[in-house]
Design an enzyme around this catalytic site. Structure first.
Site: not given
Ligand code: UDP
Length: 358
Positions: A197
């Site tokens: 994403h």
């Molecule tokens: N996550 C979730 N469902 C999903 C995708 C991600 O629960 O479909 C959780 C997962 O635990 C991850 C957190 O959301 O660590 C944050 O994810 P994201 O990839 O959106 O953000 P980033 O960590 O890259 O800032």
């Protein structure tokens, strides 16, 4: 009773807050009150409400509906709204997590009103100033009074910037992964969890197509299926790329798109897979916590110890995917290096906060 205003806004922050909230509830000896503010940065039910329900988070006392579209005006709008909330609830300190726009807006609002800022996940650096998250991290650390760093690398990064006195604890995301998978009996099967994403991967249609083609080609060659929970930002680009039949197009190349899943479902997917392919900061660590090898489809990572230990590999370009995925898929990880602590970071953080501020 001392009061902390916790600023949340995006999916990873809801998850992070759950570890500390569990600890606050458990630790009757450390009395302080937590007030939750939700900036509205993530408002989609699948990126927000689902986590409040699943993780038993207290209902936010303040929740905003943001109107601004562009980043600069949204930051300003959040800052103004947070400042108003601070003046109403008069907390003793403001706590922010991670590196989102809500983090920076919360830190700036508190700082301008003369309140101590507690930054959980301080000192992480990707050294890539093209990532808005990197700008948010650096700026937030500069105005925080209590810096909680999840790794020794993060402490060193702060020192190099002339910021001293950070506290080193483990990582609260790791706490959560341990907590929620402790009783999960799940064998790994040859299968992939895919998430993507980051603007640098999905905003350009050509770039996104290259990733999808290379991942799909590798999955087909290996006879593997990738489950792909789709972030709204990615979905928008996939529709531009393939039209309304986008999910059918992905399925033809062994990529099964699903709606964003809840946290526990996500952990099950990670734990049950033989490989994680991701550009997420959180998921690369959760892969480690669930002992699943990963390929991080980015040029850099702020979680460098994962790369140094070989738990993950960076894949900057789509044409490198096949080789790197071959190398990582099905590897058995030795996680006795405890890179992110032993699952008790939240308790340590609570002690630090209460000693430092109250
Ligand atoms: N996550 C979730 N469902 C999903 C995708 C991600 O629960 O479909 C959780 C997962 O635990 C991850 C957190 O959301 O660590 C944050 O994810 P994201 O990839 O959106 O953000 P980033 O960590 O890259 O800032």
């Amino acid at each position: 009773m001392p009061t902390i205003l916790t600023i949340l806004g995006a999916r990873p922050q809801f998850i992070k807050a759950s570890a500390l909230t569990r600890s606050i509830t458990r630790r009757g000896d450390l009395e302080f009150k937590q007030i939750i503010l939700h900036t509205g940065q993530h408002y989609d039910a699948l990126l927000s409400d689902i986590f409040f329900n699943e993780l038993n988070l207290p209902k936010p006392e303040f929740k905003f509906l943001l109107k601004s579209e562009d980043r600069k005006s949204r930051l300003h709008e959040m800052k103004v709204a947070i400042s108003e909330a601070i003046l109403i609830c008069k907390p003793d300190a403001v706590l922010v997590y991670g590196d989102t726009d809500s983090t920076l807006a919360g830190a700036q609002a508190a700082n301008e009103l003369g309140l101590p800022v507690i930054h959980v996940e301080a000192g992480l650096r990707s050294f890539d100033l093209e990532m808005p998250e990197e700008i948010n991290r650096v700026a937030t650390d500069k105005i925080s009074s209590v810096l909680i760093a999840p790794t020794t690398t993060a402490v060193r990064n702060l020192n190099k910037e002339g910021i001293f006195g950070a506290f080193h604890t483990g990582d609260i995301m790791h706490d959560n992964a341990i907590h929620f998978t402790r009783d999960l009996v799940l064998e790994k099967a040859p299968s992939i969890l895919l998430t993507m994403h980051r603007p640098s991967n999905v905003d350009s249609i050509d770039r996104l197509k290259s990733w999808i083609d290379s991942i799909g080609e590798w999955c087909c060659k290996k006879g593997l299926m990738a489950t792909f929970p789709i972030h709204p930002r990615t979905k928008k680009s996939l529709i531009s790329l393939y039209g309304e039949v986008w999910s059918k197009e992905l399925e033809k190349i062994n990529i099964k798109a699903v709606l964003p899943v809840g946290y526990i479902e996500l952990l099950k997917l990670i734990k049950g897979s033989s490989l994680v392919i991701t550009d997420s900061g959180g998921i690369q660590k959760e892969a480690y916590s669930c002992e699943t090898p990963s390929v991080v489809i980015r040029r850099n990572t702020e979680w460098v110890e994962l790369v140094n230990a070989g738990h993950t590999v960076l894949c900057p370009e789509p044409n490198q995917l096949s080789n790197l995925a071959d190398r990582q898929n099905g590897r058995v990880l030795d996680v006795t290096d405890f890179l992110y602590g032993n699952g008790n970071a939240a308790d340590e953080i609570l002690d630090i906060i209460s000693n430092a501020l109250f």
